[in-house]
Design an enzyme around this catalytic site. Structure first.
Site: not given
Lengths: 311, 432
Positions: A133, A83, A55-56, A105
């Site tokens: 947030h 990697k 959603r974000t 994020r």
């Protein structure tokens, strides 16, 4: 506003108000038949999501598209990070491509602060660990004020797993910065170990708090909290801290129920409560796009005239 | 007798007192003390203190296994620059120092280093907390301190057995006793935590390591020391609670000793606010109250020794997110200055906590920490207690630069270090 949006504390009360005010413009833009303005044409945004987020990310993506920005996704799961590339190397690689903004994020608290030291691009924190947030808090403030008017003097109860919640940390700072009284409600095990310096009250009794609340803000309760012996069972959690129809009955008529999503219907919120008109989760999501447009515009659109009318 | 080396014009401070005298050295031994001594090489010590060499009970030299972060040679260079003539190397190398072969390798690598490197060894095999290491065999090689540092021995019964077994090792050590040193932390309370649990961890959203995780293991080991009569040494005390527990245990006559690191009396958890993992350390930086308690413990003698817990890490490792970066910070080259600057201690007591007291705990007081007197092994430190300088990680001898004191102005600097009769540091420059 500065070049970055990392936390509500750094943004400050004036910064919050600036974003909220501009968000009204973008609500209007979003309601148009063709909801797109050229404000960020030529700007490139990179999504750097180390943690799954549908959603974000979609909300930011929509906001960027409506502002005509170019976007690129640094897909962590299928990239050099897998990697063994270091965070710093990844950030420097993305920066070298000439991006204007990195939206990050990460599951580790504090990562956006480190990234800021390694890039000239603007950095937006889309959630770091348990910490912050900020765009969620901004869209929550916007949604409350849209429904109830100014937050100043309002009483917001934030209920549930405060300890592990970046949404709660950002919202405590944002709501109180705008003058609201905040009560944290939850079992002791789900509160931060120390609340020294937090400008809010604490209660373990949701029923005592509900009647005076203008907003009941519910947090997601995760299954793994039971494995850590933080609550005995979901059933017992719902009994003490779930938003039931009975508790809704004790709310003031105007009071809102909010949730950052995704909801666990039947745990922190009864299924029928989630569908009430006072439960404004859909508004939160809708406003999220406009608020993120405002944030992107303020960070990246300086010098560009905002074509408010007739575009 | 012709001396190789003369330290001229200094003020000698040792366990016997203070006096102004020259010190002459030949063949690794102090051969004369008095005025106007002559020798092949003269180290000027005007305005300086001449003391028995410092002993660090707690350093991670990373070899074998993490030679990109530090080697025994580079770590020993930093130690010498910090005035240490001996450091006890922690056993959490890779492979772990839990077998005779690895101890021999460390002793080989230490040959010719800028200070004496004294290997400690693990209490349990692989530091895994399950089986006792071959303590008698390791003690035969000279190991006098055993520790699983990096983690505490969690199992109560195993720890009790280790204490019982270790107190019967005299046949393997020519009668010397050995010490079990504990990293005090109850894992079930602190697991998953990355900084001190409190106001700052709550604000920063970083999982915490509560103070009681340390207090509880100190409490347990005091009970076990009482039950077994064995010697227990508490490493890097960091909480007000554990300092008080040790104070009471000592008052009741138990043979316990303790160390505190320089960072636990100079830094608090507030330093983590910028999420820079250079401030991540284990045990974590704690509160002002804890810092005050550690200082008080050092001043009143509850805490016997100032240790460094020198823990080099590559820049690459320290650029990971806070919760993923390894814990630890540099300490060897800044310890003396921080102690002089931050501790309200008269010089003789301060030197006691850096020299002869740790030397006794490490079981190396036959050659380190002894009085500056004719016939004694020449392990000496010469420092200017008044020199003001600015700490810089880059400027240090360590292969790593994870120094938490970058830019801090401090007072007191090592001028010369003499290890086994050789001037390994002259005028602040390391010689080997």
């Amino acid at each position: 506003m500065t070049n970055h949006l990392l936390s509500i504390e750094e943004l400050g009360a004036d910064g919050i108000r600036e974003v909220l005010q501009l968000s009204h413009t973008f609500v209007e833009v979003s309601a148009r038949a063709i909801p797109r303005v050229p404000a960020l044409r030529g700007k490139t945004l990179a999504w750097l999501f180390y943690e799954d987020s549908t959603r974000t990310r979609l909300s930011f993506e929509t906001a960027a598209k409506r502002l005509s920005a170019d976007t690129m996704n640094f897909s962590v799961g299928s990239s050099s990070v897998n990697k063994g590339e270091s965070l710093r190397d990844t950030v420097e690689t993305i920066s070298a491509m000439g991006v204007d903004c990195i939206v990050v994020r990460h599951g580790s608290s504090g990562v956006p602060w480190r990234i800021r030291e390694w890039t000239d691009a603007s950095v937006i924190n889309a959630g770091d660990g348990w910490h912050q947030h900020p765009t969620q808090a901004l869209l929550d403030c916007f949604t409350i004020e849209q429904r109830l008017g100014p937050l100043d003097g309002r009483h917001v109860a934030i209920v549930g797993d405060i300890k592990h919640s970046r949404v709660a940390r950002s919202n405590v700072e944002a709501f109180t910065a705008l003058g609201a009284d905040v009560t944290l409600v939850g079992p002791r095990t789900l509160l931060p170990p120390s609340l020294d310096g937090w400008p809010c009250k604490v209660s373990h009794d949701l029923d005592a708090v509900v009647p005076s609340a203008d907003v009941v803000y519910l947090l997601r309760m995760q299954n793994e909290r039971m494995n850590e012996a933080l609550v005995p069972s979901m059933r017992e959690y719902s009994m003490g801290y779930g938003m039931t129809m009975e508790r809704v009955g004790a709310l003031a008529d105007h009071a809102l129920v909010m949730h950052p999503g995704p909801m666990n219907r039947g745990v922190e919120i009864a299924p029928e409560v989630a569908d009430l008109d006072r439960a404004v989760m859909v508004d939160q999501v809708r406003n999220g796009v406009a608020v993120r447009m405002a944030v992107l515009y303020l960070l990246l659109g300086s010098g560009v005239e905002l074509p408010v009318e007739g575009v | 007798m012709n001396a190789d080396l003369v330290i001229r014009g200094g003020r000698v401070v040792d366990a016997t007192g203070e006096r102004r005298t020259d010190v002459a050295i030949a063949d690794g031994v102090i051969v004369d003390v008095g005025d106007d001594l002559a020798g092949d090489r003269v180290l000027e010590a005007d305005g300086c203190v001449v003391s028995p060499g410092f002993v660090d009970l707690h350093a991670h030299l990373r070899q074998p296994g993490k030679e990109d972060a530090e080697t025994i040679a580079t770590g020993a260079r930093g130690a010498a620059l910090g005035g240490f003539t001996a450091v006890v190397a922690m056993p959490n190398t890779d492979p772990c120092m839990d077998t005779a072969a690895v101890i021999r390798e460390v002793l080989d690598l230490a040959d010719g280093a800028a200070c004496e490197v004294v290997p400690s060894a693990a209490i349990t095999v692989g530091r895994a907390g399950e089986h006792l290491s071959p303590m008698a065999e390791l003690a035969q090689l000279g190991v006098r301190m055993f520790t699983d540092d990096g983690t505490g021995v969690q199992d109560d019964r195993l720890m009790k057995r280790a204490l019982e077994y270790s107190s019967g090792l005299a046949p393997f050590t020519d009668g010397a006793s050995v010490t079990l040193a504990q990293h005090c932390e109850v894992d079930s309370l602190s697991e998953g935590g990355f900084m001190h649990e409190g106001a700052w961890s709550s604000k920063l959203g970083i999982p915490g390591q509560p103070a009681e995780a340390e207090d509880l293991m100190v409490m347990r080991d005091i009970a076990l020391a009482r039950a077994t009569g064995a010697r227990v040494h508490f490493q890097h005390l960091s909480t007000a609670g554990s300092v008080e527990l040790v104070r009471r245990a000592k008052a009741s006559g138990l043979p316990v000793t303790a160390e505190a690191t320089t960072h636990h009396f100079t830094l608090t958890d507030a330093a983590c606010a910028g999420y820079d993992p250079v401030f991540k350390v284990h045990p974590p930086l704690r509160t002002d109250t804890d810092v005050a308690a550690v200082k008080a413990g050092l001043i009143d003698g509850t805490i016997d020794a100032i240790a460094t817990d020198h823990a080099p890490h590559t820049r690459h490792d320290k650029e990971k997110p806070f919760d993923q970066a390894p814990p630890g910070m540099l300490g060897l080259e800044s310890a003396l200055a921080l102690a002089l600057t931050e501790l309200d201690l008269p010089l003789p007591q301060l030197i006691a906590r850096m020299s002869w007291q740790p030397a006794r705990i490490a079981g190396i007081d036959d050659r380190h920490g002894g009085p500056v007197a004719v016939g004694r092994p020449a392990n000496l430190t010469v420092f200017d207690p008044a020199q003001v300088w600015t700490i810089s990680g880059e400027a240090m001898a360590s292969k790593s630069d994870n120094c938490p004191y970058e830019g801090r102005e401090v007072r007191g600097r090592v001028r010369h270090t003499v290890t086994a009769g050789e001037a390994v540091v002259i005028d602040g420059e390391v010689q080997r």
